[in-house]
Design a protein around this motif. Sequence first.
Motif, PDB file in Angstrom:
ATOM      1  N   ALA A  19       0.618  -1.314  -0.002  1.00  0.00           N
ATOM      2  CA  ALA A  19       0.027  -0.020  -0.049  1.00  0.00           C
ATOM      3  C   ALA A  19       0.854   1.219   0.049  1.00  0.00           C
ATOM      4  CB  ALA A  19      -1.114   0.103   1.170  1.00  0.00           C
ATOM      5  N   GLU A  20       2.121   1.416   0.633  1.00  0.00           N
ATOM      6  CA  GLU A  20       2.679   2.366   1.009  1.00  0.00           C
ATOM      7  C   GLU A  20       3.983   2.665   0.088  1.00  0.00           C
ATOM      8  OE1 GLU A  20       3.179   2.867   4.938  1.00  0.00           O
ATOM      9  OE2 GLU A  20       1.026   3.001   5.346  1.00  0.00           O
ATOM     10  N   GLY A  21       4.600   1.178  -0.251  1.00  0.00           N
ATOM     11  CA  GLY A  21       5.770   1.381  -1.035  1.00  0.00           C
ATOM     12  C   GLY A  21       7.195   1.188   0.002  1.00  0.00           C
ATOM     13  N   GLY A  22       8.291   1.307  -0.624  1.00  0.00           N
ATOM     14  CA  GLY A  22       9.271   1.008   0.434  1.00  0.00           C
ATOM     15  C   GLY A  22       9.823  -0.387   0.525  1.00  0.00           C
ATOM     16  N   THR A  23      10.766  -0.481   1.102  1.00  0.00           N
ATOM     17  CA  THR A  23      11.221  -1.996   1.523  1.00  0.00           C
ATOM     18  C   THR A  23      10.521  -2.587   2.876  1.00  0.00           C
ATOM     19  OG1 THR A  23      13.186  -1.208   2.806  1.00  0.00           O
ATOM     20  CG2 THR A  23      13.546  -1.532   0.702  1.00  0.00           C
ATOM     21  N   ILE A  24      10.630  -3.686   3.211  1.00  0.00           N
ATOM     22  CA  ILE A  24       9.912  -4.407   4.164  1.00  0.00           C
ATOM     23  C   ILE A  24      10.603  -3.714   5.457  1.00  0.00           C
ATOM     24  CG2 ILE A  24      10.056  -6.425   5.613  1.00  0.00           C
ATOM     25  CD1 ILE A  24       7.568  -6.478   3.548  1.00  0.00           C
ATOM     26  N   GLU A  25      11.971  -3.585   5.572  1.00  0.00           N
ATOM     27  CA  GLU A  25      12.762  -2.821   6.315  1.00  0.00           C
ATOM     28  C   GLU A  25      12.270  -1.269   6.587  1.00  0.00           C
ATOM     29  OE1 GLU A  25      14.826  -1.982   9.946  1.00  0.00           O
ATOM     30  OE2 GLU A  25      14.459  -3.975   9.002  1.00  0.00           O
ATOM     31  N   GLN A  26      11.869  -0.731   5.742  1.00  0.00           N
ATOM     32  CA  GLN A  26      11.433   0.590   5.709  1.00  0.00           C
ATOM     33  C   GLN A  26      10.143   0.918   6.683  1.00  0.00           C
ATOM     34  OE1 GLN A  26      11.969   1.803   1.704  1.00  0.00           O
ATOM     35  NE2 GLN A  26      13.948   3.083   2.225  1.00  0.00           N
ATOM     36  N   VAL A  27       9.253  -0.516   5.863  1.00  0.00           N
ATOM     37  CA  VAL A  27       8.151  -0.446   6.649  1.00  0.00           C
ATOM     38  C   VAL A  27       8.035  -0.884   8.123  1.00  0.00           C
ATOM     39  CG1 VAL A  27       5.743  -1.510   6.545  1.00  0.00           C
ATOM     40  CG2 VAL A  27       6.810  -0.803   4.419  1.00  0.00           C
ATOM     41  N   ARG A  28       8.875  -1.899   8.390  1.00  0.00           N
ATOM     42  CA  ARG A  28       8.883  -2.143   9.775  1.00  0.00           C
ATOM     43  C   ARG A  28       9.355  -1.222  10.446  1.00  0.00           C
ATOM     44  NH1 ARG A  28      12.425  -3.977  13.557  1.00  0.00           N
ATOM     45  NH2 ARG A  28      14.018  -3.202  12.096  1.00  0.00           N
ATOM     46  N   GLN A  29      10.082  -0.276  10.109  1.00  0.00           N
ATOM     47  CA  GLN A  29      10.722   0.890  10.829  1.00  0.00           C
ATOM     48  C   GLN A  29       9.670   1.901  11.260  1.00  0.00           C
ATOM     49  OE1 GLN A  29      13.900   0.873  12.464  1.00  0.00           O
ATOM     50  NE2 GLN A  29      12.844   2.586  13.568  1.00  0.00           N
ATOM     51  N   ARG A  30       8.891   2.035   9.918  1.00  0.00           N
ATOM     52  CA  ARG A  30       7.592   2.939  10.201  1.00  0.00           C
ATOM     53  C   ARG A  30       6.509   2.562  11.333  1.00  0.00           C
ATOM     54  NH1 ARG A  30       7.910   3.521   4.424  1.00  0.00           N
ATOM     55  NH2 ARG A  30       6.176   2.351   4.097  1.00  0.00           N
ATOM     56  N   VAL A  31       6.536   1.217  11.469  1.00  0.00           N
ATOM     57  CA  VAL A  31       5.639   0.680  12.576  1.00  0.00           C
ATOM     58  C   VAL A  31       6.370   0.687  13.888  1.00  0.00           C
ATOM     59  CG1 VAL A  31       4.784  -1.711  13.431  1.00  0.00           C
ATOM     60  CG2 VAL A  31       4.495  -1.048  10.898  1.00  0.00           C
ATOM     61  N   LEU A  32       7.658   0.480  13.940  1.00  0.00           N
ATOM     62  CA  LEU A  32       8.450   0.529  15.383  1.00  0.00           C
ATOM     63  C   LEU A  32       8.294   1.943  15.559  1.00  0.00           C
ATOM     64  CD1 LEU A  32      11.428  -1.803  14.904  1.00  0.00           C
ATOM     65  CD2 LEU A  32       9.369  -2.034  15.899  1.00  0.00           C
ATOM     66  N   ASP A  33       8.337   2.941  14.748  1.00  0.00           N
ATOM     67  CA  ASP A  33       8.527   4.259  15.146  1.00  0.00           C
ATOM     68  C   ASP A  33       7.009   4.872  15.429  1.00  0.00           C
ATOM     69  OD1 ASP A  33      10.972   4.456  14.215  1.00  0.00           O
ATOM     70  OD2 ASP A  33      10.773   5.607  12.327  1.00  0.00           O
ATOM     71  N   GLY A  34       6.050   4.151  14.944  1.00  0.00           N
ATOM     72  CA  GLY A  34       4.747   4.670  14.987  1.00  0.00           C
ATOM     73  C   GLY A  34       4.414   4.028  16.795  1.00  0.00           C
ATOM     74  N   LEU A  35       5.113   3.038  17.126  1.00  0.00           N
ATOM     75  CA  LEU A  35       5.043   2.452  18.611  1.00  0.00           C
ATOM     76  C   LEU A  35       5.983   3.357  19.498  1.00  0.00           C
ATOM     77  CD1 LEU A  35       5.092  -1.195  18.003  1.00  0.00           C
ATOM     78  CD2 LEU A  35       3.316  -0.023  18.767  1.00  0.00           C
ATOM     79  N   GLY A  36       6.521   4.359  19.033  1.00  0.00           N
ATOM     80  CA  GLY A  36       7.524   5.134  19.925  1.00  0.00           C
ATOM     81  C   GLY A  36       8.759   4.459  19.993  1.00  0.00           C
ATOM     82  N   GLY A  37       9.077   3.704  18.948  1.00  0.00           N
ATOM     83  CA  GLY A  37      10.369   2.964  19.123  1.00  0.00           C
ATOM     84  C   GLY A  37      10.595   1.716  19.975  1.00  0.00           C
ATOM     85  N   ILE A  38      11.213   0.890  19.643  1.00  0.00           N
ATOM     86  CA  ILE A  38      11.641  -0.396  20.648  1.00  0.00           C
ATOM     87  C   ILE A  38      12.886  -0.270  20.856  1.00  0.00           C
ATOM     88  CG2 ILE A  38      11.335  -2.940  20.948  1.00  0.00           C
ATOM     89  CD1 ILE A  38       8.996  -2.896  19.019  1.00  0.00           C
ATOM     90  N   PRO A  39      13.420  -0.109  22.003  1.00  0.00           N
ATOM     91  CA  PRO A  39      14.822   0.083  22.369  1.00  0.00           C
ATOM     92  C   PRO A  39      15.833  -1.025  21.965  1.00  0.00           C
ATOM     93  CG  PRO A  39      13.850   0.857  24.348  1.00  0.00           C
ATOM     94  CD  PRO A  39      12.601   0.284  23.346  1.00  0.00           C
ATOM     95  N   ILE A  40      15.064  -2.338  22.023  1.00  0.00           N
ATOM     96  CA  ILE A  40      15.991  -3.423  21.303  1.00  0.00           C
ATOM     97  C   ILE A  40      16.147  -3.454  19.890  1.00  0.00           C
ATOM     98  CG2 ILE A  40      15.764  -4.665  23.866  1.00  0.00           C
ATOM     99  CD1 ILE A  40      13.861  -6.637  22.112  1.00  0.00           C
ATOM    100  N   GLY A  41      15.345  -2.718  19.311  1.00  0.00           N
ATOM    101  CA  GLY A  41      15.164  -2.575  17.711  1.00  0.00           C
ATOM    102  C   GLY A  41      14.499  -3.811  17.136  1.00  0.00           C
ATOM    103  N   ARG A  42      13.709  -4.310  17.965  1.00  0.00           N
ATOM    104  CA  ARG A  42      12.905  -5.420  17.081  1.00  0.00           C
ATOM    105  C   ARG A  42      11.774  -5.804  18.130  1.00  0.00           C
ATOM    106  NH1 ARG A  42      13.601 -10.382  19.743  1.00  0.00           N
ATOM    107  NH2 ARG A  42      15.313 -10.956  20.896  1.00  0.00           N
ATOM    108  N   GLY A  43      10.721  -6.674  17.583  1.00  0.00           N
ATOM    109  CA  GLY A  43       9.965  -7.123  18.159  1.00  0.00           C
ATOM    110  C   GLY A  43      10.224  -8.562  18.948  1.00  0.00           C
ATOM    111  N   ALA A  44       9.540  -9.125  19.711  1.00  0.00           N
ATOM    112  CA  ALA A  44       9.866 -10.438  20.226  1.00  0.00           C
ATOM    113  C   ALA A  44       9.449 -11.418  19.392  1.00  0.00           C
ATOM    114  CB  ALA A  44       9.074 -10.447  21.709  1.00  0.00           C
ATOM    115  N   GLU A  45      10.278 -12.419  19.483  1.00  0.00           N
ATOM    116  CA  GLU A  45       9.713 -13.567  18.569  1.00  0.00           C
ATOM    117  C   GLU A  45       8.864 -14.398  19.558  1.00  0.00           C
ATOM    118  OE1 GLU A  45      10.933 -14.695  15.672  1.00  0.00           O
ATOM    119  OE2 GLU A  45      12.223 -12.597  15.544  1.00  0.00           O
TER     120      GLU A  45
END
Length: 128
Positions: free
Chosen positions: A68-94
């Motif tokens: 829908a928005e374009g960009g790479t998966i990594e860019q989209v993932r970063q936008r989601v993380l930014d929308g959450l205010g960031g995740i200090p460890i840099g990733r979601g949990a497994e």
Amino acid sequence: VVHVTSIQSVMPLPESTTAYAAAKAGLRTYSKALSKEIGPQGVRVNSVSPGWIMTEASSEFLERLQAAEGGTIEQVRQRVLDGLGGIPIGRGAEPHEVADLIAYLASDRTAAIHGAEFVIDGGTIRTV
């Protein structure tokens, strides 16, 4: 008893998940109340509040956003993380990390842990 709530119980995303956040907040409160009610009978009750978890559904969500928005998966993932205010460890949990916590809480090794909430969000929630 281990209830799975969500960090959205304290950090709702009003533009998309109000009902979900309200339900998880209700479960969080119910878990605490139930711990007081059945704890004296020897039943332990705790809750686990995950943040962003890298499930198959999360990956599919990122793919839909990318389409829908374009960009790479990594860019989209970063936008989601930014929308959450960031995740200090840099990733979601497994998923296995959340499962490990739940298995630990269900074990006899946690016999004195009762009525508690465990947040597993990589540091997303910034308050104590």
